[in-house]
Design a protein around this motif. Structure first.
Motif, PDB file in Angstrom:
ATOM      1  N   ARG A 110      24.768  63.890  32.037  1.00  0.00           N
ATOM      2  CA  ARG A 110      24.103  65.045  32.637  1.00  0.00           C
ATOM      3  C   ARG A 110      24.541  65.263  34.085  1.00  0.00           C
ATOM      4  O   ARG A 110      24.794  64.323  34.829  1.00  0.00           O
ATOM      5  N   GLU A 111      24.578  66.559  34.472  1.00  0.00           N
ATOM      6  CA  GLU A 111      24.813  66.864  35.879  1.00  0.00           C
ATOM      7  C   GLU A 111      23.507  66.865  36.659  1.00  0.00           C
ATOM      8  O   GLU A 111      23.453  66.398  37.793  1.00  0.00           O
ATOM      9  N   TRP A 112      22.452  67.405  36.021  1.00  0.00           N
ATOM     10  CA  TRP A 112      21.150  67.496  36.666  1.00  0.00           C
ATOM     11  C   TRP A 112      20.114  66.717  35.877  1.00  0.00           C
ATOM     12  O   TRP A 112      20.174  66.651  34.646  1.00  0.00           O
ATOM     13  N   CYS A 141      12.699  60.430  45.516  1.00  0.00           N
ATOM     14  CA  CYS A 141      13.827  61.220  45.996  1.00  0.00           C
ATOM     15  C   CYS A 141      13.740  61.440  47.502  1.00  0.00           C
ATOM     16  O   CYS A 141      14.740  61.346  48.225  1.00  0.00           O
ATOM     17  N   THR A 154      16.686  67.574  46.125  1.00  0.00           N
ATOM     18  CA  THR A 154      16.148  68.185  44.908  1.00  0.00           C
ATOM     19  C   THR A 154      16.146  69.701  45.076  1.00  0.00           C
ATOM     20  O   THR A 154      16.078  70.212  46.197  1.00  0.00           O
ATOM     21  N   LEU A 199      16.459  74.851  39.622  1.00  0.00           N
ATOM     22  CA  LEU A 199      17.616  75.465  38.993  1.00  0.00           C
ATOM     23  C   LEU A 199      17.288  76.885  38.551  1.00  0.00           C
ATOM     24  O   LEU A 199      16.133  77.222  38.297  1.00  0.00           O
ATOM     25  N   HIS A 227      14.864  69.461  40.232  1.00  0.00           N
ATOM     26  CA  HIS A 227      15.913  68.653  39.615  1.00  0.00           C
ATOM     27  C   HIS A 227      16.722  67.951  40.707  1.00  0.00           C
ATOM     28  O   HIS A 227      16.755  68.397  41.863  1.00  0.00           O
ATOM     29  N   ALA A 228      17.350  66.868  40.329  1.00  0.00           N
ATOM     30  CA  ALA A 228      18.248  66.140  41.231  1.00  0.00           C
ATOM     31  C   ALA A 228      19.558  65.887  40.506  1.00  0.00           C
ATOM     32  O   ALA A 228      19.584  65.708  39.285  1.00  0.00           O
ATOM     33  N   GLN A 229      20.661  65.893  41.254  1.00  0.00           N
ATOM     34  CA  GLN A 229      21.955  65.637  40.639  1.00  0.00           C
ATOM     35  C   GLN A 229      22.077  64.163  40.246  1.00  0.00           C
ATOM     36  O   GLN A 229      21.691  63.268  41.010  1.00  0.00           O
ATOM     37  N   PHE A 230      22.644  63.921  39.080  1.00  0.00           N
ATOM     38  CA  PHE A 230      22.780  62.559  38.569  1.00  0.00           C
ATOM     39  C   PHE A 230      23.596  61.692  39.530  1.00  0.00           C
ATOM     40  O   PHE A 230      23.258  60.543  39.785  1.00  0.00           O
ATOM     41  N   ARG A 231      24.678  62.263  40.084  1.00  0.00           N
ATOM     42  CA  ARG A 231      25.532  61.474  40.969  1.00  0.00           C
ATOM     43  C   ARG A 231      24.797  61.048  42.237  1.00  0.00           C
ATOM     44  O   ARG A 231      25.034  59.954  42.766  1.00  0.00           O
ATOM     45  N   ASP A 232      23.901  61.906  42.739  1.00  0.00           N
ATOM     46  CA  ASP A 232      23.124  61.539  43.923  1.00  0.00           C
ATOM     47  C   ASP A 232      22.147  60.409  43.604  1.00  0.00           C
ATOM     48  O   ASP A 232      21.956  59.486  44.413  1.00  0.00           O
TER      49      ASP A 232
END
Length: 682
Positions: free
Chosen positions: A326-328, A350, A357, A360, A368-373
């Motif tokens: 997932r991206e988000w 977060c 956050t 969208l 939502h939060a980005q998975f990479r973060d």
């Protein structure tokens, strides 16, 4: 590695100039605690430089607060005239004489500053003299326990020696620590009883622990009581237990017997790595304790291994593994990954972790939060030094026995499903009641166990070590075996852990009377008396107390001691083979007696009056000490044996009176003969 720079005072400078030079060297040239150490700050974080096992994620800080406010929530700092010197001294000495007990060094500096302040003037280091150091020692004695005061006093002496060597005071300092080292020789009285009670776990605690061991189900309770079981099976330091590897068990087959069972240990204070074999009665307890610990910690090792093998990827449990691409992530999904309570808690995480956050498009009001973060933030939560838990042994987190998921032992916050931490000494001691007075529950309070008077039960992890050492002392285990069992390099350290009561010592001597552990006159007498051996032992050994050489069994209700400070010539002296400290003193006495006998022989040869009687005394002293040393060195005499020398040949009071009369008569005859010669003019 930090570079060590040696400070050299300049002879042409006065104390003030040398002091300024010393502070400047420590501020600009020394890299102890790191080259980027903020010297000007009053609180130093030295966690990376001072590695203390078993602290978990707790930071190690040095706070340059004064003695008056050191225990307050917001303490006041030292006065500037002393503050810079204190910072320089701590940094310099950590390079010259590194220590993990920096708090003792700081306590010494605080006491010296307090002593300087009592005159109302600024606490200037160049004003330090013997009077100031004496007052600092008094402050330490008033503030600390006997043992702690002795150690801090040693640090004060070190400060005085440093000032003198480097010419940093107006008046040269020559000072020695006047605080005596606590002695364990006294076995009777209120002081000994209080010390024993402080060092050993209570009977109520020892009775409650096995019951809790059966009842515990919550992770915090299971870990705490299982660690206590390990500490009661072998006299180990808590830091050694907390750095045990998961694969710590050792089994060794023995011909015709059950397999020997033990654990691999890496002693914390310099002894060689070893296997500690367990007594058979504790094997099943140890095995069950390890099984209980693994039931809680297996998942944490799995997480640690994942991060070792995938250092740049977030660990996901099986039920949320589908979220990896997932991206988000919604807050609900993030809560499942982390293991926090709900979306609100995920959003709070977060904010604290610095993860952005946003809402969208078409997602409504949901954040939502980005998975990479999230992945980057979680990886940043890994323990310092990961994947290595213990630099000394190279133990990895994935191999450690006592690691858990983060917050798993806490009841107030949710357990992280993707992060780990070590079990800390503070968590164990809190579970054993160390912070019960501050509102933290213990395993005893949760299971409704109390002392007989209704008070809370509280023990420390180190009390179990004192308890097992005392059992070993009472059971007659040799000092060498006790030191090896406890992981010590020096058998002299056994003394601090010996809390055998006078009654237990007395019973040990009584049990030896007439048995194969008794050597000397008392070993023969029971064979000739028509009463029971235990009754005879009570009659012949009514009491016992500690002496420099062994134990005195003289009955003071019958008569006072008639050989004060001459124990070697007394029939009431009994010694125990295996007591290294007393044996060393015995050999020292022999060397001194040989020297005194040699001097007495020279005096006798030169005709000094009365020297022949001193020679006789020193000769018998050497004979008895030599005889006692030969018994100690005899391999046929087992460790723990009770030894009594034969009754020395001593002149009776009548013989002494007769000899005194002869001496007096001889002198009178000499004087009369001299007077007659004078009258006759001869």
């Amino acid at each position: 590695m930090a570079e060590i720079v040696l400070f050299t005072p300049k002879a042409e400078f006065d104390a003030r100039a040398n002091l300024l030079g010393f502070v400047d060297v420590c501020r600009t040239k020394i890299t102890i605690f790191g080259a980027d150490l903020p010297f000007q700050e009053n609180v130093w974080d030295v966690t990376e430089s001072v590695k203390i096992q078993g602290r978990g994620g707790k930071r190690e800080r040095i706070t340059f607060s004064n003695a008056a406010t050191v225990d307050e929530k917001v303490p006041e700092m030292m006065h500037e005239s002393f503050l810079s010197f204190a910072k320089a001294y701590v940094r310099y000495m950590q390079g010259m004489r590194p220590t993990k007990a920096i708090h003792n060094r700081m306590a010494a500096l605080r006491a010296i500053e307090a002593a300087l302040l009592e005159n109302g003037a600024a606490p200037d280091p160049i004003r330090i003299d013997s009077r100031v150091l004496n007052r600092a020692a008094q402050i330490v004695v008033d503030r600390f326990s006997d043992g702690a005061a002795y150690r801090v006093g040693g640090q004060i002496e070190m400060v005085g020696a440093f000032l003198a060597e480097n010419k940093l005071t107006s008046v040269a300092v020559r000072w020695h620590n006047p605080i005596k080292r606590p002695s364990s020789a006294v076995r009777v009285g209120k002081e000994f009883d209080e010390q024993r009670e402080e060092k050993l776990p209570s009977a109520a605690a020892l009775d409650a622990l096995p019951r809790i061991f059966r009842l515990a189900t919550e992770p915090a309770d299971v870990i705490t009581v299982s660690v206590a079981a390990i500490l009661l099976a072998s006299p180990d330091r808590i830091s050694e237990v907390l750095t045990l590897p998961d694969a710590c068990e050792v089994r060794e087959s023995r011909k015709g017997k059950e397999d020997a069972y033990g654990l691999r240990w890496w002693p914390a204070k310099g002894a060689e790595p070893m296997v500690k074999w367990l007594v058979p009665s504790m094997v099943s307890v140890m095995q069950e304790a390890l099984q209980k610990i693994r039931s809680v910690t297996t998942e944490a090792r799995r997480i640690a291994l994942w991060y070792e093998q995938h250092p740049c990827q977030l660990y996901l449990t099986a039920d949320v593994a589908h979220l990896r691409g997932r991206e988000w992530l919604s807050m609900a999904e993030l809560a499942e990954i982390l293991g926090v309570k709900d979306r609100v808690a995920a959003n709070a995480w977060c904010k604290s972790a610095g993860v952005a956050t946003q809402k969208l498009d078409g997602g409504g009001k949901k954040l939502h939060a980005q998975f990479r973060d999230v992945e980057f933030a979680v990886l940043g939560m890994l323990p310092s030094g990961f994947p290595i838990l213990d630099d000394l042994t190279g133990l990895r987190y994935s191999e450690a026995l006592l690691i858990v998921r983060r917050n798993e032992l806490g009841s107030q916050r949710g357990t992280y499903r993707c992060m780990i931490e070590t079990v800390s000494i503070g968590q164990i001691n809190t579970g054993l009641g160390g912070r019960i007075e501050h509102g933290h529950e213990s395993i005893f309070s949760r299971f409704d166990f109390t002392e007989p008077d209704g008070n809370h039960i509280a023990v420390t992890s180190h009390q179990f070590r004192h308890y097992l050492n005392t059992l070993a002392q009472a059971g007659g285990l040799s000092q060498l075996d006790i030191a090896k069992w406890s992981g010590r390099r020096d058998v002299r350290q056994n003394e601090a852990y010996d809390h055998v009561t006078s009654g237990q010592m007395l019973q040990k001597i009584r049990n030896a009377v007439g048995g194969d552990q008794m050597f000397g006159p008392l070993a023969e007498l029971p064979k000739k008396v028509p009463i029971r051996r235990d009754e005879f032992a009570r009659l012949i050994v009514p009491t016992a107390h500690t002496t420099d050489l062994g134990y005195c069994v003289h009955d003071y209700t019958a008569s006072p001691c008639q050989l004060h400070m001459d124990c070697i010539h007394c029939q009431d002296l009994v010694c125990v083979k295996g007591n290294v400290e007393k044996e060393a003193f015995l050999r020292q006495c022999l060397n001194e007696a040989l020297g005194l006998m040699s001097k007495a022989q020279e005096a006798t040869a030169e005709g000094y009056s009365g020297s022949d009687r001193w020679l006789d005394h020193h000769r018998t002293t050497v004979e008895r000490l030599t005889q006692l040393c030969s018994i100690m060195d005899d391999p046929a005499v087992p460790e723990g044996a009770i030894i009594q020398l034969a009754t020395p040949t001593m002149p009776s009071r009548l013989d002494l009176a007769t000899e005194k009369g002869k001496f007096k008569l001889k002198n009178e005859q000499t004087y009369i003969l001299a007077d007659i010669k004078a009258l006759l003019g001869d």
